[in-house]
Design an enzyme around this catalytic site. Structure first.
Site, PDB file in Angstrom:
ATOM      1  CE  LYS A   1      -1.518   2.742   2.513  1.00 34.56           C
ATOM      2  NZ  LYS A   1      -0.974   4.128   2.445  1.00 34.56           N
TER       3      LYS A   1
ATOM      4  CD  GLU B   1      11.182   4.005  10.183  1.00 32.71           C
ATOM      5  OE1 GLU B   1      10.885   5.054  10.811  1.00 32.71           O
ATOM      6  OE2 GLU B   1      11.543   3.975   9.009  1.00 32.71           O
TER       7      GLU B   1
ATOM      8  CB  CYS C   1      11.693   8.488   9.933  1.00 28.82           C
ATOM      9  SG  CYS C   1      12.850   7.342   9.215  1.00 28.82           S
TER      10      CYS C   1
HETATM   11  N1  LIG Z   1       8.622   7.628   9.725  1.00 28.00           N
HETATM   12  C1  LIG Z   1       8.572   8.210   8.535  1.00 28.00           C
HETATM   13  O1  LIG Z   1       9.352   7.931   7.646  1.00 28.00           O
HETATM   14  C2  LIG Z   1       7.459   9.178   8.237  1.00 28.00           C
HETATM   15  C3  LIG Z   1       6.941   9.238   6.957  1.00 28.00           C
HETATM   16  C4  LIG Z   1       5.887  10.114   6.692  1.00 28.00           C
HETATM   17  C5  LIG Z   1       5.420  10.924   7.719  1.00 28.00           C
HETATM   18  N2  LIG Z   1       5.978  10.860   8.952  1.00 28.00           N
HETATM   19  C6  LIG Z   1       5.532  11.752  10.041  1.00 28.00           C
HETATM   20  O2  LIG Z   1       4.147  12.001   9.933  1.00 28.00           O
HETATM   21  C7  LIG Z   1       3.911  13.406   9.866  1.00 28.00           C
HETATM   22  C8  LIG Z   1       2.691  13.699   9.078  1.00 28.00           C
HETATM   23  O3  LIG Z   1       2.801  13.162   7.737  1.00 28.00           O
HETATM   24  P1  LIG Z   1       1.451  12.823   7.006  1.00 28.00           P
HETATM   25  O4  LIG Z   1       0.653  14.099   7.013  1.00 28.00           O
HETATM   26  O5  LIG Z   1       1.661  12.126   5.717  1.00 28.00           O
HETATM   27  O6  LIG Z   1       0.899  11.771   8.068  1.00 28.00           O
HETATM   28  P2  LIG Z   1      -0.414  10.962   8.171  1.00 28.00           P
HETATM   29  O7  LIG Z   1      -0.488  10.584   9.586  1.00 28.00           O
HETATM   30  O8  LIG Z   1      -1.581  11.643   7.552  1.00 28.00           O
HETATM   31  O9  LIG Z   1      -0.128   9.697   7.200  1.00 28.00           O
HETATM   32  C9  LIG Z   1       1.028   8.935   7.299  1.00 28.00           C
HETATM   33  C10 LIG Z   1       0.899   7.713   6.386  1.00 28.00           C
HETATM   34  O10 LIG Z   1      -0.115   6.864   6.856  1.00 28.00           O
HETATM   35  C11 LIG Z   1      -1.051   6.532   5.838  1.00 28.00           C
HETATM   36  N3  LIG Z   1      -2.349   6.534   6.495  1.00 28.00           N
HETATM   37  C12 LIG Z   1      -3.053   7.617   6.896  1.00 28.00           C
HETATM   38  N4  LIG Z   1      -4.190   7.228   7.520  1.00 28.00           N
HETATM   39  C13 LIG Z   1      -4.196   5.861   7.491  1.00 28.00           C
HETATM   40  C14 LIG Z   1      -5.094   4.865   7.977  1.00 28.00           C
HETATM   41  N5  LIG Z   1      -6.224   5.193   8.617  1.00 28.00           N
HETATM   42  N6  LIG Z   1      -4.773   3.567   7.771  1.00 28.00           N
HETATM   43  C15 LIG Z   1      -3.651   3.231   7.127  1.00 28.00           C
HETATM   44  N7  LIG Z   1      -2.741   4.126   6.660  1.00 28.00           N
HETATM   45  C16 LIG Z   1      -3.019   5.424   6.841  1.00 28.00           C
HETATM   46  C17 LIG Z   1      -0.907   7.597   4.787  1.00 28.00           C
HETATM   47  O11 LIG Z   1      -1.139   7.070   3.495  1.00 28.00           O
HETATM   48  C18 LIG Z   1       0.541   8.024   4.942  1.00 28.00           C
HETATM   49  O12 LIG Z   1       1.370   7.223   4.123  1.00 28.00           O
HETATM   50  C19 LIG Z   1       5.177  13.977   9.284  1.00 28.00           C
HETATM   51  O13 LIG Z   1       5.293  15.330   9.534  1.00 28.00           O
HETATM   52  C20 LIG Z   1       6.189  13.122   9.982  1.00 28.00           C
HETATM   53  O14 LIG Z   1       6.368  13.608  11.280  1.00 28.00           O
HETATM   54  C21 LIG Z   1       6.972  10.004   9.232  1.00 28.00           C
HETATM   55  O1  LIG Z   2      12.443   8.183   6.592  1.00 29.58           O
HETATM   56  C1  LIG Z   2      12.630   7.025   6.825  1.00 29.58           C
HETATM   57  C2  LIG Z   2      13.785   6.193   6.366  1.00 29.58           C
HETATM   58  C3  LIG Z   2      15.000   6.995   6.090  1.00 29.58           C
HETATM   59  C4  LIG Z   2      16.196   6.123   5.792  1.00 29.58           C
HETATM   60  O2  LIG Z   2      16.102   4.884   5.729  1.00 29.58           O
HETATM   61  O3  LIG Z   2      17.250   6.698   5.607  1.00 29.58           O
END
Ligand SMILES: NC(=O)c1ccc[n+]([C@@H]2O[C@H](COP(=O)([O-])OP(=O)(O)OC[C@H]3O[C@@H](n4cnc5c(N)ncnc54)[C@H](O)[C@@H]3O)[C@@H](O)[C@H]2O)c1
Ligand SMILES: O=CCCC(=O)O
Length: 493
Positions: A186, A263, A297
């Site tokens: 997904k 993660e 992240c």
């Molecule tokens: N760990 C990471 O690599 C990573 C990646 C993206 C965002 N983030 C964090 O999240 C914050 C907000 O980003 P965003 O606005 O995209 O976040 P978000 O919480 O809206 O969504 C994050 C992800 O979850 C998926 N998602 C959303 N609702 C879902 C549900 N109900 N069920 C399953 N999947 C769902 C989305 O498709 C997206 O890929 C960022 O500012 C950052 O802090 C972290």
């Molecule tokens: O943002 C998440 C993964 C970043 C990385 O693997 O370097």
């Protein structure tokens, strides 16, 4: 816009705008579609199917049927498919990178790097596939022998974020497919196209029908997520994204006790001690903060600089950041691209305004970037940060730097650990004893020492506290997709 990308692709068939279920390119059963945009220009690239729970169940059923035979394949065979897929990714780096650059906004140089990073997981797990050894356990009963062996869990759902659309997919599905699991992917709604291109190459590498299925969705993501969490055939779910969504998925998976790897968000401390080599520290920091426009992240979020070198570091940093060109990822020499979506700009600006209101001094940038249609903000440096500010608690996920001052080692350890999450961390010091002391004391999953990038396929990646659990990559990554079965044998006659 699609035609613009298409004309520049060597392999035009890598540009796909349908989902992929049971070895076929398909539309949503409902016929609905959603738009994919280029965040640098806001041009519409294409539309892809808005799939729902019904489509998701089809994808799970395909993966479940394929599991019956895929789990019987030899590890050697799975390794060959993974290696071939890795080679194909590298061979088509330019095409994959172009798609990544347009859907995510990252620079072409970084997109090339992400393709190599994504391919490295496939190669790494090709090796690991053949090393899932069991063990012989000394028994306390002289009439028994005990041994263990490992088996694949079943169907694995791989949910990737928009910041590293293909590397996060291969980090998950490379391990899953190596272990003998079949998969449903997904991708994030913002960035489905590079994942779809990746599947074309997987098909070419020889993976049997049903091993890989892709459900594309944007507005119906909650429905699709719930279907993946609640279907009994899905025995493993791996998610990279926000802590908010990670907690929701953990709740949804509790009904079937589906095994999870999460993660999630980080809030990485970047600690500069006064014995650090400041030139090296600035170079490391530039990568830790500005890679992928601050949207990783493990991005450096709270920058703690020891008092004696605070002003010197702040000045050198501003000088360095002024040299970093901002623009569309396709333009030459650009170092910082746009943010991937509109809400990211709003969040970053709210952090800047909050810091200003509470006494932070903006010494560079501080506003959205004008002259562009896309989601650009000025690279920003703020000094005199205090722990009351929003940025202390929340990941900014943007090219915004907040500099905090500290005096002692104990103080900075306590500041760094005063946080709900614990994913990455960085320390800059020339002292080996300080390095050990601080690395051992930080409540995080990963520590970088005089480096700005923590990513390597051979190094376990993951966090503690609300950054989630499970490890991806490294020799531990494949275990997330395996069960350990034990066998007690009666040898009494
Ligand atoms: N760990 C990471 O690599 C990573 C990646 C993206 C965002 N983030 C964090 O999240 C914050 C907000 O980003 P965003 O606005 O995209 O976040 P978000 O919480 O809206 O969504 C994050 C992800 O979850 C998926 N998602 C959303 N609702 C879902 C549900 N109900 N069920 C399953 N999947 C769902 C989305 O498709 C997206 O890929 C960022 O500012 C950052 O802090 C972290
Ligand atoms: O943002 C998440 C993964 C970043 C990385 O693997 O370097």
């Amino acid at each position: 816009m699609a035609s613009n990308i298409l004309t520049r692709l060597t392999r035009k068939d890598l540009f796909r705008n349908q989902g992929y279920i049971d070895g076929a390119w398909v539309d949503a059963a409902s016929g609905k579609r959603f738009d994919v945009y280029d965040p640098a220009t806001l041009d519409n690239i294409t539309t892809v199917p808005e799939m729902d729970a019904e489509d998701t169940v089809k994808a799970i059923e395909s993966a479940s049927a394929a599991f019956k035979t895929y789990k019987q394949t030899t590890a050697r065979q799975r390794a060959r498919w993974l290696r071939k897929w890795s080679d194909l990714c590298l061979e088509h780096t330019a095409d994959l990178a172009l798609v990544l650059c347009h859907e995510n906004g990252k620079t072409l140089a970084e997109a090339n790097g992400e393709v190599a990073y994504a391919a490295s997981f496939l190669e790494w797990f090709a090796g690991e596939a053949e090393r899932t050894y069991g063990e012989v356990v000394p028994s306390s009963n002289s009439k028994q022998r005990i041994l263990t062996f490992k088996q694949p869990l079943g169907v694995a759902a791989c949910m990737a974020p928009w910041n590293f659309p293909i590397a996060m997919i291969t980090r998950k599905c490379g391990a899953a497919l190596a272990a003998g699991c079949t998969t449903v992917w997904k991708p994030a709604g913002e960035t489905p196209l590079s994942c779809l291109a990746l599947a074309v190459l997987a098909q070419e590498a020889g993976f049997p029908k049903g091993c890989i299925n892709i459900v594309t969705t944007l507005d119906l993501v909650a429905q699709v997520g719930k279907a993946l969490c609640s279907h009994k055939a899905v025995r493993k779910l791996s998610f990279t994204g926000s802590t908010r969504v990670g907690k929701l998925l953990a709740n949804q998976c509790s009904a079937n006790l589906t095994k999870l790897s999460l993660e999630l968000g980080g809030n990485s401390p970047f600690i500069v001690f006064d014995d650090a080599n400041l030139d090296k520290a600035i170079e490391a920091f530039t990568m830790a903060k500005f890679r992928n426009s601050g949207q990783t992240c493990v991005t450096a979020n709270r920058v703690f600089v020891q008092s004696r070198v605070y002003d010197q570091f702040a000045q050198a940093l501003v000088k360095k950041v002024k040299t970093l060109k901002v623009g569309a990822g396709t333009e030459p020499d650009v170092f910082i691209g746009p943010l991937t979506h509109e809400r990211a700009v709003a969040k970053a600006m709210s952090h800047v305004e909050d810091a200003k209101a509470q006494g932070g001094q903006v010494i560079l940038g501080g506003a959205p970037l004008t002259g562009y249609n896309g989601y650009f903000i000025q690279p920003t440096v703020i000094r005199d940060m205090s722990t009351k500010m929003l940025m202390t608690r929340e990941e900014t996920f943007a090219p915004v730097v907040g500099l905090y001052r500290f005096e002692t080692v104990d103080e900075v350890i306590s500041l760094a650990n005063d946080c709900d999450v614990g994913l990455g961390s960085f320390i800059c010091t020339e002292s080996t004893s300080r390095m050990w002391r601080v690395a051992e004391a930080l409540d995080v999953g990963m520590v970088g020492v005089n480096v700005g990038v923590l990513s390597a396929c051979e190094s376990p990646f993951g966090g503690v506290k609300e950054s989630g659990y499970g490890r991806e990559g490294g020799r531990h990554g494949i275990d997330e997709y395996l069960i350990v079965k034990s066998m007690l044998i009666n040898v009494s006659d």
